[in-house]
Design a protein around this motif. Structure first.
Motif, PDB file in Angstrom:
ATOM      1  N   LEU A 133       0.829  -1.207   0.000  1.00 41.64           N
ATOM      2  CA  LEU A 133       0.000   0.000   0.000  1.00 41.64           C
ATOM      3  C   LEU A 133       0.865   1.259   0.000  1.00 41.64           C
ATOM      4  N   ARG A 134       1.962   1.214   0.720  1.00 40.38           N
ATOM      5  CA  ARG A 134       2.888   2.347   0.709  1.00 40.38           C
ATOM      6  C   ARG A 134       3.446   2.562  -0.697  1.00 40.38           C
ATOM      7  N   GLY A 135       3.796   1.463  -1.367  1.00 41.27           N
ATOM      8  CA  GLY A 135       4.307   1.568  -2.740  1.00 41.27           C
ATOM      9  C   GLY A 135       3.262   2.095  -3.701  1.00 41.27           C
ATOM     10  N   LEU A 136       2.027   1.629  -3.568  1.00 43.04           N
ATOM     11  CA  LEU A 136       0.954   2.122  -4.443  1.00 43.04           C
ATOM     12  C   LEU A 136       0.725   3.615  -4.253  1.00 43.04           C
ATOM     13  N   ALA A 137       0.835   4.092  -3.017  1.00 39.40           N
ATOM     14  CA  ALA A 137       0.626   5.515  -2.760  1.00 39.40           C
ATOM     15  C   ALA A 137       1.686   6.357  -3.466  1.00 39.40           C
ATOM     16  N   VAL A 138       2.947   5.926  -3.427  1.00 36.18           N
ATOM     17  CA  VAL A 138       4.010   6.665  -4.119  1.00 36.18           C
ATOM     18  C   VAL A 138       3.845   6.549  -5.620  1.00 36.18           C
ATOM     19  N   LEU A 139       3.518   5.355  -6.093  1.00 36.87           N
ATOM     20  CA  LEU A 139       3.303   5.156  -7.526  1.00 36.87           C
ATOM     21  C   LEU A 139       2.184   6.058  -8.034  1.00 36.87           C
ATOM     22  N   ARG A 140       1.133   6.233  -7.233  1.00 35.55           N
ATOM     23  CA  ARG A 140       0.027   7.114  -7.627  1.00 35.55           C
ATOM     24  C   ARG A 140       0.489   8.561  -7.734  1.00 35.55           C
ATOM     25  N   GLN A 141       1.349   8.994  -6.811  1.00 31.68           N
ATOM     26  CA  GLN A 141       1.884  10.360  -6.877  1.00 31.68           C
ATOM     27  C   GLN A 141       2.703  10.580  -8.150  1.00 31.68           C
ATOM     28  N   ILE A 142       3.522   9.611  -8.492  1.00 29.08           N
ATOM     29  CA  ILE A 142       4.414   9.750  -9.641  1.00 29.08           C
ATOM     30  C   ILE A 142       3.674   9.559 -10.946  1.00 29.08           C
ATOM     31  N   GLY A 143       2.821   8.546 -10.993  1.00 32.83           N
ATOM     32  CA  GLY A 143       2.195   8.170 -12.258  1.00 32.83           C
ATOM     33  C   GLY A 143       0.988   8.980 -12.641  1.00 32.83           C
ATOM     34  N   GLY A 144       0.399   9.718 -11.716  1.00 36.82           N
ATOM     35  CA  GLY A 144      -0.766  10.522 -12.050  1.00 36.82           C
ATOM     36  C   GLY A 144      -1.954   9.669 -12.440  1.00 36.82           C
ATOM     37  N   GLU A 145      -2.695  10.115 -13.415  1.00 36.29           N
ATOM     38  CA  GLU A 145      -3.950   9.457 -13.793  1.00 36.29           C
ATOM     39  C   GLU A 145      -3.736   8.002 -14.210  1.00 36.29           C
ATOM     40  N   ASN A 146      -2.650   7.743 -14.926  1.00 34.62           N
ATOM     41  CA  ASN A 146      -2.387   6.376 -15.404  1.00 34.62           C
ATOM     42  C   ASN A 146      -1.348   5.690 -14.520  1.00 34.62           C
ATOM     43  N   PHE A 147      -1.421   5.932 -13.227  1.00 34.42           N
ATOM     44  CA  PHE A 147      -0.350   5.484 -12.327  1.00 34.42           C
ATOM     45  C   PHE A 147      -0.117   3.984 -12.386  1.00 34.42           C
ATOM     46  N   GLY A 148      -1.178   3.200 -12.591  1.00 30.39           N
ATOM     47  CA  GLY A 148      -1.024   1.746 -12.525  1.00 30.39           C
ATOM     48  C   GLY A 148      -0.990   1.054 -13.863  1.00 30.39           C
ATOM     49  N   GLY A 149      -1.082   1.818 -14.955  1.00 24.34           N
ATOM     50  CA  GLY A 149      -1.162   1.194 -16.273  1.00 24.34           C
ATOM     51  C   GLY A 149      -0.020   0.242 -16.586  1.00 24.34           C
ATOM     52  N   PRO A 150       1.230   0.702 -16.521  1.00 30.66           N
ATOM     53  CA  PRO A 150       2.347  -0.184 -16.864  1.00 30.66           C
ATOM     54  C   PRO A 150       2.444  -1.409 -15.949  1.00 30.66           C
ATOM     55  N   VAL A 151       2.212  -1.230 -14.653  1.00 35.04           N
ATOM     56  CA  VAL A 151       2.327  -2.365 -13.733  1.00 35.04           C
ATOM     57  C   VAL A 151       1.162  -3.331 -13.940  1.00 35.04           C
ATOM     58  N   SER A 152       0.000  -2.796 -14.255  1.00 34.06           N
ATOM     59  CA  SER A 152      -1.148  -3.653 -14.538  1.00 34.06           C
ATOM     60  C   SER A 152      -0.886  -4.530 -15.762  1.00 34.06           C
ATOM     61  N   GLN A 153      -0.273  -3.953 -16.790  1.00 32.11           N
ATOM     62  CA  GLN A 153       0.090  -4.745 -17.968  1.00 32.11           C
ATOM     63  C   GLN A 153       1.133  -5.792 -17.608  1.00 32.11           C
ATOM     64  N   LEU A 154       2.066  -5.410 -16.752  1.00 28.32           N
ATOM     65  CA  LEU A 154       3.105  -6.339 -16.326  1.00 28.32           C
ATOM     66  C   LEU A 154       2.497  -7.531 -15.590  1.00 28.32           C
ATOM     67  N   ALA A 155       1.424  -7.297 -14.850  1.00 31.85           N
ATOM     68  CA  ALA A 155       0.791  -8.367 -14.075  1.00 31.85           C
ATOM     69  C   ALA A 155       0.252  -9.469 -14.970  1.00 31.85           C
ATOM     70  N   SER A 156      -0.110  -9.111 -16.206  1.00 32.19           N
ATOM     71  CA  SER A 156      -0.601 -10.147 -17.127  1.00 32.19           C
ATOM     72  C   SER A 156       0.509 -11.099 -17.530  1.00 32.19           C
ATOM     73  N   PHE A 157       1.747 -10.656 -17.400  1.00 33.35           N
ATOM     74  CA  PHE A 157       2.898 -11.513 -17.670  1.00 33.35           C
ATOM     75  C   PHE A 157       3.322 -12.258 -16.411  1.00 33.35           C
ATOM     76  N   SER A 158       3.429 -11.523 -15.296  1.00 34.33           N
ATOM     77  CA  SER A 158       3.837 -12.136 -14.034  1.00 34.33           C
ATOM     78  C   SER A 158       3.322 -11.293 -12.876  1.00 34.33           C
ATOM     79  N   GLU A 159       2.401 -11.851 -12.116  1.00 35.03           N
ATOM     80  CA  GLU A 159       1.897 -11.118 -10.954  1.00 35.03           C
ATOM     81  C   GLU A 159       2.993 -10.917  -9.916  1.00 35.03           C
TER      82      GLU A 159
END
Length: 409
Positions: A23-49
């Motif tokens: 949760l701490r990591g997601l909070a920082v990722l949200r600050q850095i990534g803005g609106e699409n904060f989780g897009g790249p990691v979400s795509q990565l999860a389809s390869f390896s969670e």
């Protein structure tokens, strides 16, 4: 999928024992990534969670969330490290946008271009320009020469200075004129931060030596704390890997442990040319002779980001160095081909093609270009030269087609 949906999807990746880190990591990722904060990691999860989970928890949950440096500083260090990588364009784009999301400015982004040109070479800066253009779309153009010089490059240690004065006095002149005045003199970043970013670039590129030491000393002299240095090195482990971080840690530890800095020679006054019209004109003439390019076109290609950087490429690369008569022009181009092929980065691919074209324009044969690349195999390995040979094949084919089209029928 909405931003909320992505956040919830990524939150589900956490195991109960790692939930706080996650949760701490997601909070920082949200600050850095803005609106699409989780897009790249979400795509990565389809390869390896698991890999997606590690990406959230270690870089963001363990490192970027640490209190030692503010998030803007951390993003500047991240972008500096990715510029040195040379083949991480999508990550560089994400983190330059992240720098703006973390309170950074247009000046911060352009400053990193100038520092990379001086410390990593112009191909690294040139390759990043389209990324910077997209990140800074619709912003105001900044000329390199509107800064108030406040950052000075580290002095050279006395024993090295004596040797350099004997072997290459021109190097010392250019170091003061170009690296000190025209690169760091164009930087708006405060000296502490500029030196920290410089140290990160050098460490990420594997250049952990006296120049790295010098920037650490300079950062400390400008108010950096020991903890700032430690945090910079810890962050290298994320974006440059543990080998680079461990090498940097060894050098930085020696600097921090020393009671005094090794004696540096006082800065000597050297005659410099500055960026005058004759120097630029000489560079433009050399560019036209070797590559058929226009100096004005080079400057114009940077005008929406940093026109001073385009002018510096013509004035320094072509007006100071490539015009020299110590090497025949064709041999100089073949040496450039060798250097760029050995780098093997995405950032070096376009300049490699440019210098292959220049070598052919100056009379180099296909065999000379190919033999130059063969000579690099023992030093760079087969995969890098395989790519360089394919680039050479395309450039030679295009050159031959143009030659055939230009012949009278």
């Amino acid at each position: 999928m909405t931003t909320t949906d992505i956040g919830q999807q990524l939150e589900k990746l956490a195991s109960p024992e790692d939930r706080q880190r996650h949760l701490r990591g997601l909070a920082v990722l949200r600050q850095i990534g803005g609106e699409n904060f989780g897009g790249p990691v979400s795509q990565l999860a389809s390869f390896s969670e698991d890999l997606a989970r590690f990406t959230i928890q270690y870089p963001y949950g363990d490192v970027l969330s640490r209190n030692g440096l503010d998030l803007r500083t951390r993003q500047i260090l991240t972008a500096a490290t990715l510029l040195a990588h040379g083949s991480a364009q999508s990550q560089l784009s994400f983190h330059l946008n992240g720098l703006l999301n973390a309170g950074g400015s247009r000046d911060d982004v352009v400053d990193l271009l100038f520092i990379s040109a001086g410390l990593l070479g112009f191909p690294m800066a040139i390759n990043a320009v389209p990324i910077v253009r997209d990140v800074l779309a619709d912003g105001e153009t900044r000329d390199a020469r509107d800064a108030q010089p406040s950052v000075a490059i580290p002095d050279i240690l006395s024993d090295r200075l004596a040797d350099l004065e004997q072997v290459a006095p021109e190097f010392l002149k250019w170091r003061e004129q170009v690296l000190d005045d025209e690169v760091f003199g164009a930087v708006h970043l405060g000296p502490r931060l500029a030196h920290l970013a410089s140290a990160a670039m050098l460490a990420a590129r594997g250049k952990v030596g006296t120049s790295f030491d010098g920037h650490i000393h300079s950062a400390l002299a400008e108010g950096a704390s020991d903890r700032d240095i430690v945090e910079m090195v810890i962050q290298l482990s994320v974006y440059a890997g543990f080998p680079a971080a461990l090498n940097a840690a060894g050098r930085a530890a020696s600097v921090l442990a020393a009671l005094e800095r090794p004696q540096a020679s006082p800065r000597k006054s050297v005659e410099t040319t500055k960026d005058d019209e004759s120097r630029f004109a000489r560079g433009a003439a050399t560019l036209a002779e070797t590559s058929g390019g226009s100096g004005a076109d080079v400057v114009d290609s940077f005008k929406d980001v940093a026109p001073g950087l385009g002018r510096l490429i013509v004035a320094h690369c072509y007006g100071d160095i490539f015009c020299r008569r110590g090497l025949e022009p064709k041999v100089r181009e073949l040496s450039a081909i060798s250097a760029l092929a050995a780098q093997g980065t995405v950032a070096a691919e376009k300049p490699l093609g440019v210098h292959i074209d220049a070598a052919l324009n100056l009379g180099a044969t296909r065999e000379e270009v190919v033999e130059t690349l063969f000579n690099v195999i023992p030093y760079a390995g087969y995969p890098l030269i395989e790519k360089a040979l394919l680039i050479a094949h395309d450039r030679i084919s295009s050159f031959n087609e143009k030659q055939a089209a230009d012949r009278p029928s």
